[in-house]
Write a protein that holds these residues in place. Structure first.
Motif: not given
Lengths: 202, 282
Positions: A98-99, A102, A104, A141, A144, A147, A149-151, A167
């Motif tokens: 994830a970024k 990030f 969760d 890559e 995320p 934007g 996806s989140d992961v 990431l």
């Protein structure tokens, strides 16, 4: 006659070199041409390049007696085949990235981009997290970063591509490497030849 | 004389039916439908979790049969004596890779009651004869294993599910990763020949296999035949024919299903033959 399916690409070439070093050579396999099927009459064997994702299909349906496939592809396709040997080539890992900043939010459904929807589904159902799967065919890559996806759930080798896009890995899923697989029925009737191949390449 | 050109799977079914008749098994004909609740209750014993349902004229939810064995066991009378049945039926399942329901031809036999070794021997012999009939001159192999040993070794093992997957895939590196009991790894490594591996299975089963001396070249002790511990509790077996890429026959002893139907003192053993795998060959 033994039919061998190898995955087109870097991993397949590594595996072919293991085979060649063990005495299973197919002239022209590594030449840059468009030929797909290579036969060694002396060995009574035939070798062919197929798309990495398709190796388990050829083996499960018996068109190939044996093949080499990444564990990622075996986990994703779940073929009914024998997994006889870890070829110890192409080591990498399946991971969640994830970024860098990030966080969760467990109140939200997690958006997961991946080329491996089954692996992602199994992983998140094992930890009881509700997800929205976004199946992509590459450049994971980007998802995320933009934007979408989140992961992402993806193969990580060195992590360089992740770092260059800000990431990082947040969860580890599984160690991966190439495996030698065999059709279950073919192994019943050509088992001694297949066992000899395994002995020589391992 | 009827002049019919039969399809390969139809011809195969008729040959099997005559084989089973000759062994004194009686034909079991049943309705295509059961109440859905029956399968919902027994879903541990179903290989395919997808069930095709419809609403009957009286509003009851019904299912097209996904499995024959369950129906036979449900409908037979509870009795101490040994009962022998065979069937040649259609079942409705979602096969792997099909993505939709399909009608699948299946033949098979079931032997239930207070079974003796002789009954188990007969079922194994019938499985071998079924393979021989269908192989029509080609080679065939019956993999035999003992599910009871594996169940005992995996009792309360937290990695049971993963280990069973590795067993079915002969995946020894995977078994080591999941810390499978050493004994299981040893069992997976045996060479399968009757001569060298018979002492690895339950002694009464070993005796039965030993007595099938005409088939020692066709029987292999192979624990990758163990797949479903919910269903099979004793001997399990799987048949292959050269040139057919998937197993064509599978069966075993399933006393657990009898117990779940309230027939605690009964044992049961049987197998199914997947006739569609032949059609795909032609």
């Amino acid at each position: 006659m033994i039919n061998i399916a190898l995955p087109k690409g870097r991993l397949g070439e590594k595996v072919y070199k293991l085979f060649a070093a063990a005495g299973y050579e197919f002239p022209g396999m590594l030449d840059n041409n468009r030929k797909l099927v290579f036969e060694n009459e002396e060995l009574n064997m035939r070798c062919f390049w197929v798309k990495p994702f398709d190796v388990p299909v050829y083996v499960e349906r018996g068109t190939a007696d044996i093949g080499a496939a990444g564990k990622d592809i075996l986990l994703e396709r779940n073929p009914d085949v024998y997994e006889l040997l870890d070829l110890k080539a192409g080591f990498c890992r399946m991971a969640v990235a994830a970024k860098n900043n990030f966080q969760d939010d467990p109140e939200k459904i997690l958006r997961v981009a991946t080329e491996f929807p089954n692996i992602a589904k199994n992983y998140y159902s094992s930890i009881g997290r509700e997800i929205d799967i976004i199946t992509l065919r590459g450049s994971l890559e980007l998802a995320p970063v933009l934007g979408l996806s989140d992961v992402i759930v993806d193969i990580v080798e060195t992590g360089t591509t992740l770092r260059e896009n800000n990431l990082s890995v947040i969860n580890f899923i599984e160690d991966l490497s190439a495996r030698l697989i065999a059709n279950k029925s073919a192994y019943k009737f050509k088992g001694n030849i297949i066992d000899e191949i395994i002995r020589k390449v391992s | 004389m009827l002049n019919l050109r039969l399809r390969p799977e139809e011809k195969a079914a008729l040959k099997l039916r005559s084989l089973y008749e000759n062994y004194g098994y009686s034909f079991y004909r049943m309705s295509r439908f059961e109440e859905y609740d029956f399968y919902a209750d027994k879903k541990d014993f179903l290989t395919s979790k997808n069930i095709l349902t419809f609403t009957d004229t009286n509003g009851k939810l019904m299912a097209l049969r996904p499995d024959v064995t369950l129906s036979i066991i449900k409908h037979i009378k509870n009795s101490e004596s040994v009962q022998k049945f065979y069937y040649d039926e259609k079942v409705y399942r979602v096969p792997k890779n099909a993505g939709t329901f399909r009608e699948i031809s299946q033949a098979g036999v079931e032997c239930v009651g207070s079974l003796t070794g002789e009954n188990i021997r007969e079922i194994l012999e019938l499985a071998l004869l079924s393979l021989k009939t269908l192989a029509d001159g080609k080679k065939y192999i019956l993999d035999v294993a003992d599910a009871g040993i594996i169940a005992e070794l995996l009792k309360e093992n937290p990695n049971k599910k993963e280990i069973l997957k590795c067993i079915a895939a002969k995946n020894i590196h995977g078994l080591k990763n999941f810390n499978a009991p050493e004994k299981i790894i040893d069992l997976m490594k045996i060479d399968g020949s009757i001569k060298n591996s018979l002492n690895e299975i339950d002694s009464s089963t070993a005796e039965i296999i030993n007595s099938l001396e005409n088939y020692h070249g066709e029987i292999k002790i192979d624990f990758s035949a163990v797949n479903n511990l919910n269903y099979y509790n004793g001997i399990v077996f799987r048949g292959f024919i050269e040139g057919i890429p998937e197993s064509i026959l599978s069966g075993g002893q399933y006393d657990g299903l009898m117990a779940s139907m309230g027939q605690k003192n009964s044992k049961a053993i049987g197998f199914a033959v997947y006739l569609d795998t032949i059609r795909n060959e032609e």
